[in-house]
Scaffold this active site. Sequence first.
Site, PDB file in Angstrom:
ATOM      1  N   ASP A 144       0.814  -1.217   0.000  1.00  0.00           N
ATOM      2  CA  ASP A 144       0.000   0.000   0.000  1.00  0.00           C
ATOM      3  C   ASP A 144       0.849   1.269   0.000  1.00  0.00           C
ATOM      4  O   ASP A 144       0.584   2.201  -0.755  1.00  0.00           O
ATOM      5  CB  ASP A 144      -1.005   0.001   1.164  1.00  0.00           C
ATOM      6  N   SER A 146      -8.415  -5.898  11.656  1.00  0.00           N
ATOM      7  CA  SER A 146      -8.769  -4.473  11.592  1.00  0.00           C
ATOM      8  C   SER A 146     -10.056  -4.118  12.317  1.00  0.00           C
ATOM      9  O   SER A 146     -11.000  -3.572  11.742  1.00  0.00           O
ATOM     10  CB  SER A 146      -8.845  -4.020  10.129  1.00  0.00           C
ATOM     11  N   SER A 147     -10.073  -4.384  13.608  1.00  0.00           N
ATOM     12  CA  SER A 147     -11.226  -4.000  14.426  1.00  0.00           C
ATOM     13  C   SER A 147     -11.390  -2.489  14.478  1.00  0.00           C
ATOM     14  O   SER A 147     -12.518  -1.972  14.509  1.00  0.00           O
ATOM     15  CB  SER A 147     -11.067  -4.565  15.848  1.00  0.00           C
ATOM     16  N   ASP A 188      -7.766  -1.056   4.976  1.00  0.00           N
ATOM     17  CA  ASP A 188      -8.670  -1.602   5.986  1.00  0.00           C
ATOM     18  C   ASP A 188     -10.035  -0.926   5.950  1.00  0.00           C
ATOM     19  O   ASP A 188     -11.084  -1.581   5.935  1.00  0.00           O
ATOM     20  CB  ASP A 188      -8.053  -1.449   7.380  1.00  0.00           C
ATOM     21  N   TYR A 199       8.993  -1.495  10.264  1.00  0.00           N
ATOM     22  CA  TYR A 199       8.142  -1.062   9.141  1.00  0.00           C
ATOM     23  C   TYR A 199       8.752   0.148   8.451  1.00  0.00           C
ATOM     24  O   TYR A 199       8.833   0.216   7.226  1.00  0.00           O
ATOM     25  CB  TYR A 199       6.732  -0.698   9.639  1.00  0.00           C
TER      26      TYR A 199
END
Length: 384
Positions: free
Chosen positions: A35, A124-125, A170, A221
């Site tokens: 992404d 992805s809550s 998400d 990351y």
Amino acid sequence: MDTQKIKDKFKELFGSEGTLYTSPGRINLIGEHTDYNGGFVLPGAIDKAMYVMIKPNGMDKVRSFALDLDESSEFGIKDDKDQPKEQWASYIFGVVREMQKKGKQVPGFDIVMSGEVPLGAGMSSSAALESAVGFALNDIYNLGFSRPEIATIGQATEHNYIGVKCGIMDQFASCMGKEGSLIRLDCRSLEHEYVPFDPKGYKLVLINTCVPHNLAAGGEYNKRRASCEAVVAEIAKNHPEVELLRDADMKMLEEVKDKVDPVDYMRAEFFIGEVQRLLDTCEALKEGDYETVGQKMYETHEGLSKKYEVSCPELDFLIDQAKKHGVTGARVMGGGFGGCTINLVKEDKIDNFVKEATEAYEKEFNIKPKVYDVVIKDGARKLD
């Protein structure tokens, strides 16, 4: 999900019922760490969701209750300094403030929320909550936002009120999900296409390593992102049209092999390969060729483990178990360093695979993994 508990709590707290909305968590079949390089992803909304009951209260404040946490929070919505201290309430607050920044009137309301998206499992809550609140407010107050706009409001909430610089995948999957389909999403343009996902004879199974990926990853990351950007900068010297790594191909990468750090080269090699794997997977899905889909999933995991180096021993162990027990395809899902594996499994192999793999994993690591079956479902919607 038993929504009666939400209705009962809402009536107890606020004296009447509101309107019930839901928005789902998501899986991503393939397309990882793509992404932020402007690439493609292939998510789908799932049958595990967040639920909110909402009703205008005629005030300039929100009265909220998190059923699963048994916590309440009351806060104003006219100024950023009103942001509540509870993180779960900040998601609600952020959605309201982002809508207000776009010139919309969002009066106060009462809300009770609950969910069944497992926390920390990479489904992805948080995006599901943002999307449920955004969809509900858009509907109740007739604000006129499109579903993609509601997704970007959720993303901006993460950036500006939670401090997480997430991509758009998400929230987009949660808002735009469609039963029986995955979404091929271009993360740069937000152009999207629904790709059929009807795996007759197969099921998707997630196995959670129960290794908390956000803690293990540290600054890794950002290092991966910097690697990709360094390669882009070098390629752009000869190819100024290359603004993001998704604009490059293997030929361009080979041209700069001797000019970039070998680790950066390896990271870029994974990404360029991942773009092609995702496109190949989409074609295989259109043809109903789930064996090829599975093969591409294994190839992605190999790249994430060996070239992008975002796996961990626990994840690699579960992928080896998947291969051992004849699983059609498997890979780490999400950022890596922990979290879940996603497995495409023939229905007649599921019981044996889950039993053998989880027992072997617990014996090896002394951690009891969690198992989730997932089905692709619709995105955000009104339930009443």
